[in-house]
Design a protein around this motif. Sequence first.
Motif, PDB file in Angstrom:
ATOM      1  N   ALA A  73      17.742 -27.210  11.694  1.00  0.00           N
ATOM      2  CA  ALA A  73      18.598 -26.393  12.556  1.00  0.00           C
ATOM      3  C   ALA A  73      19.118 -25.175  11.807  1.00  0.00           C
ATOM      4  CB  ALA A  73      19.769 -27.237  13.075  1.00  0.00           C
ATOM      5  N   ARG A  74      19.483 -25.361  10.546  1.00  0.00           N
ATOM      6  CA  ARG A  74      20.000 -24.259   9.743  1.00  0.00           C
ATOM      7  C   ARG A  74      18.953 -23.151   9.617  1.00  0.00           C
ATOM      8  NH1 ARG A  74      24.365 -25.140   6.751  1.00  0.00           N
ATOM      9  NH2 ARG A  74      23.895 -27.378   6.637  1.00  0.00           N
ATOM     10  N   ARG A  75      17.715 -23.559   9.373  1.00  0.00           N
ATOM     11  CA  ARG A  75      16.643 -22.565   9.243  1.00  0.00           C
ATOM     12  C   ARG A  75      16.397 -21.837  10.565  1.00  0.00           C
ATOM     13  NH1 ARG A  75      11.879 -25.659   5.956  1.00  0.00           N
ATOM     14  NH2 ARG A  75      13.159 -26.528   4.278  1.00  0.00           N
ATOM     15  N   ALA A  76      16.380 -22.612  11.667  1.00  0.00           N
ATOM     16  CA  ALA A  76      16.140 -22.003  12.974  1.00  0.00           C
ATOM     17  C   ALA A  76      17.231 -20.995  13.322  1.00  0.00           C
ATOM     18  CB  ALA A  76      16.058 -23.089  14.047  1.00  0.00           C
ATOM     19  N   LEU A  77      18.481 -21.343  13.057  1.00  0.00           N
ATOM     20  CA  LEU A  77      19.584 -20.435  13.364  1.00  0.00           C
ATOM     21  C   LEU A  77      19.529 -19.196  12.486  1.00  0.00           C
ATOM     22  CD1 LEU A  77      22.415 -23.096  13.744  1.00  0.00           C
ATOM     23  CD2 LEU A  77      21.386 -21.753  15.582  1.00  0.00           C
ATOM     24  N   LEU A  78      19.138 -19.373  11.221  1.00  0.00           N
ATOM     25  CA  LEU A  78      19.027 -18.219  10.327  1.00  0.00           C
ATOM     26  C   LEU A  78      17.926 -17.279  10.793  1.00  0.00           C
ATOM     27  CD1 LEU A  78      19.730 -16.671   7.769  1.00  0.00           C
ATOM     28  CD2 LEU A  78      18.182 -18.187   6.500  1.00  0.00           C
ATOM     29  N   LEU A  82      16.817 -16.846  13.838  1.00  0.00           N
ATOM     30  CA  LEU A  82      17.284 -16.143  15.028  1.00  0.00           C
ATOM     31  C   LEU A  82      18.262 -15.035  14.651  1.00  0.00           C
ATOM     32  CD1 LEU A  82      17.807 -19.120  17.488  1.00  0.00           C
ATOM     33  CD2 LEU A  82      16.148 -17.278  17.718  1.00  0.00           C
ATOM     34  N   GLU A  83      19.131 -15.320  13.683  1.00  0.00           N
ATOM     35  CA  GLU A  83      20.086 -14.305  13.236  1.00  0.00           C
ATOM     36  C   GLU A  83      19.353 -13.132  12.602  1.00  0.00           C
ATOM     37  OE1 GLU A  83      24.068 -14.019  10.380  1.00  0.00           O
ATOM     38  OE2 GLU A  83      23.021 -15.933  10.662  1.00  0.00           O
ATOM     39  N   GLU A 115      17.065  -7.500  12.911  1.00  0.00           N
ATOM     40  CA  GLU A 115      15.916  -6.609  12.768  1.00  0.00           C
ATOM     41  C   GLU A 115      15.648  -5.784  14.009  1.00  0.00           C
ATOM     42  OE1 GLU A 115      12.370  -8.434  11.291  1.00  0.00           O
ATOM     43  OE2 GLU A 115      13.463  -9.633   9.815  1.00  0.00           O
ATOM     44  N   ILE A 116      15.965  -6.320  15.189  1.00  0.00           N
ATOM     45  CA  ILE A 116      15.600  -5.606  16.410  1.00  0.00           C
ATOM     46  C   ILE A 116      16.729  -4.771  16.977  1.00  0.00           C
ATOM     47  CG2 ILE A 116      13.876  -7.336  17.006  1.00  0.00           C
ATOM     48  CD1 ILE A 116      15.772  -8.517  19.014  1.00  0.00           C
ATOM     49  N   ARG A 117      17.909  -4.806  16.340  1.00  0.00           N
ATOM     50  CA  ARG A 117      18.974  -3.940  16.825  1.00  0.00           C
ATOM     51  C   ARG A 117      18.554  -2.490  16.640  1.00  0.00           C
ATOM     52  NH1 ARG A 117      22.748  -7.417  13.733  1.00  0.00           N
ATOM     53  NH2 ARG A 117      23.649  -8.926  15.173  1.00  0.00           N
ATOM     54  N   GLY A 158      18.685  -6.194   8.506  1.00  0.00           N
ATOM     55  CA  GLY A 158      18.267  -7.582   8.443  1.00  0.00           C
ATOM     56  C   GLY A 158      19.036  -8.356   7.402  1.00  0.00           C
ATOM     57  N   ILE A 159      18.740  -9.641   7.313  1.00  0.00           N
ATOM     58  CA  ILE A 159      19.364 -10.546   6.350  1.00  0.00           C
ATOM     59  C   ILE A 159      18.320 -10.917   5.307  1.00  0.00           C
ATOM     60  CG2 ILE A 159      20.464 -12.799   6.050  1.00  0.00           C
ATOM     61  CD1 ILE A 159      21.228 -12.580   9.074  1.00  0.00           C
ATOM     62  N   VAL A 160      18.668 -10.763   4.045  1.00  0.00           N
ATOM     63  CA  VAL A 160      17.746 -11.087   2.954  1.00  0.00           C
ATOM     64  C   VAL A 160      18.453 -12.025   1.977  1.00  0.00           C
ATOM     65  CG1 VAL A 160      16.345 -10.198   1.068  1.00  0.00           C
ATOM     66  CG2 VAL A 160      16.580  -8.868   3.179  1.00  0.00           C
ATOM     67  N   THR A 161      17.809 -13.147   1.702  1.00  0.00           N
ATOM     68  CA  THR A 161      18.362 -14.131   0.770  1.00  0.00           C
ATOM     69  C   THR A 161      17.534 -14.125  -0.508  1.00  0.00           C
ATOM     70  OG1 THR A 161      19.074 -15.521   2.616  1.00  0.00           O
ATOM     71  CG2 THR A 161      18.994 -16.543   0.449  1.00  0.00           C
TER      72      THR A 161
END
Length: 312
Positions: free
Chosen positions: A68-73, A75-76, A81-83, A91-94
Amino acid sequence: MDLKHLTALVTVSDTGSVTKAARLLHVVQPAVSRYIRALEDEVGVPLFERTRQGMTLTPAGEILAERARRALLELERARAEIRPDPGHVQGIVTIGLLESTVELLAAPLLEAVGHRHPGIDLRLLSAYSGHLQQWLDDGAVDMALLYNLASAPSISLTPLLCESLWAVAPPDVDLTGTDAFTWAHVAKRPLVLPVAGHGLRTLIDQALHTAGVEPTITCETNSMVVQKKLVATANAWSVLPAAGVAEDVAAGRLCGGPLTDPEVSRTIILALPRTSRMPPAVGAVSGEIVRVTRRLVEDGGWPTARLVDSLG
């Protein structure tokens, strides 16, 4: 599965409490309880053990919470990215950083990304090389710094630099007239070393074998912070990469320098998953890592390091 249900699962897992989760999610407590029960009804097994100490994931709950954590990340990340924002990478980069590189690299990297790519949400995690490679394989990080990895079928490797291993001693050690930074001398001292099986420990054991000496090991730990603390306060010595102790030596908190007879170094590489599509934000941050590390080496900010352009 409803996204609200998955979000509730992850939040309760993180907080250990339905009440705290409800507060963070801005919903009433019974709603969170309903979401969890709905998930448990759907998968057919309990996801939490309910105790006086709080909510603890069951083995099944741990599996579902991780996914679930991966799926939510993801989607986030997709939303970021599409805004629409022409001209800015978003975007979010870890990033997974070697624990020994955090003091030198984290601040200048954060500054560089913030200046050139303000739309990127940067997340930094630190660990040892073996854990970072596992996180990369599992998709928990977008890229990672690893060392002494020559090839990997699923990973794209970019060599960054080569740095020496240092002997690390208490700050009041008198080095006058000694061969203090040879392996033979260091092996006579009480040593605090990484645990057996750790990548750095493997390099250390190989060097000691080459030098033909037996170490006096008083403690093994998986924490670089503990290593440095024990050296500073318990009259022990240790062996660490230059990046991990340079600031401490410069500030007089520790004494240290490159080891010789034999000289031992590690090659740090930037690793990314091999994929047909690299998110623009990931590509931008990987470029910043290369630029920042190169600048640190060229400016002398990374002691004993030299740039490398191949893994040969």
